[in-house]
Design an enzyme around this catalytic site. Structure first.
Site: not given
Ligand code: CO
Length: 298
Positions: A183, A213, A245
């Site tokens: 993530h 991210e 995602h």
């Molecule tokens: Co997210």
């Protein structure tokens, strides 16, 4: 001879009393009125099919603790509100779940996060547990303890690397790479991804860690692929669930998904859209984290 033996027995009896005393003094032995509970906490997911990963973790905990009450809470308010509205599924926040347990008379609680890194979500959860732990008297618990997320100690990274190798090792080799999509976060715990990469480099060459991210980003992944001379890539989400995602940013048909970008660059790309929580070794690792704590509490 006889008196020597007597002294020995007396000594042994006295020593065993001393050994038991500290445990009694700390109240670590369950008394009849103790009611124990485990709260399994996940980020959550709005994708119904992705919930199997969380259910697998939850079931592993229930199987390891058949006589203990096991509850579930989500840390993501966005996801909680979305699924309450769209799927009519109400999942508590950690604070509400704890308040419920307290109201129902549970006295000892261990909170087990399913998050991979001790980032923002874990910090927020810790704040809740610390606050609840500070409540004395009839509205508090006798004991409440927060267990660890997946990646904390160096051994955790080695364990994770070995689990990944056993699960996806067949997709690496000559010209083949496994690209993990983590993530990522602006929180300083983001360094966990680089530590995982180092652990993988040692035990499972051909595995590349990237994040949606945070750092490393797809750019760093692409550089490693070039360096390796890879032609075939298998994309795997390094996330507990294969939610939005994994399904869209990683494997989606849009031109800005990792799959589309790498395909356009000439790689042959496959994607395994499965959450890490579906892996039984990951589930066992969560149970192991829990067992490291419950021994002192229940
Ligand atoms: Co997210």
């Amino acid at each position: 001879m006889k008196s020597k033996l007597f002294v020995c027995i007396c000594f042994a009896v006295v020593m065993s009393v001393f050994a038991v005393m500290p445990a009694l003094a700390h109240g670590h032995h369950a008394v009849a009125e103790d009611k124990n509970a485990i709260l399994v906490v996940a980020f959550g997911t709005s994708v119904p099919e992705a919930r199997v990963a969380l259910e697998n973790l939850e079931n592993a905990v229930r199987k390891a603790y058949p006589d203990t009450e096991v509850r579930v809470a989500y840390t993501s308010n966005i996801i909680r509100r979305k699924i309450a509205k769209e799927q009519n599924l109400v999942i508590d926040t950690p604070l509400i779940a704890l308040a419920r347990l307290q109201d129902e008379g549970y006295s000892k609680v261990v909170v087990q996060p399913t998050h991979f890194i001790p980032g923002e979500e874990y910090n927020d959860l810790k704040a809740v547990v610390d606050a609840v732990a500070s409540i004395p008297g009839k509205y508090g618990f006798t004991e409440i303890v927060l267990s660890e997320p997946m990646l904390v100690h160096q051994q955790d990274y080695v364990d994770a690397a070995m689990i990944l190798k056993r699960a996806f090792g067949k997709y690496v080799g000559k010209g083949r790479a496994v690209v993990l999509m983590g993530h990522g976060t602006p929180h300083f715990a983001n360094a966990a991804y680089a530590q995982l990469q180092l652990a993988l480099d040692k035990v499972a060459p051909g595995f590349i860690v990237g994040t949606v991210e945070g750092f490393p980003s797809l750019e760093e992944v692409q550089a490693r692929l070039v360096h390796m001379g890879a032609r075939k890539v298998t994309l795997v989400p390094f996330m507990v669930v294969a939610g939005d995602h994994a399904q869209n940013d990683m494997a989606g048909p849009e031109e800005d998904s990792w799959k589309s970008i790498l395909t356009a660059e000439g790689y042959k790309v496959d994607a395994i859209v499965k959450g890490m929580g579906e892996n039984d070794e990951i589930a066992a690792k969560v149970v192991k984290k829990l067992q490291a704590v419950t021994g002192d509490v229940f």
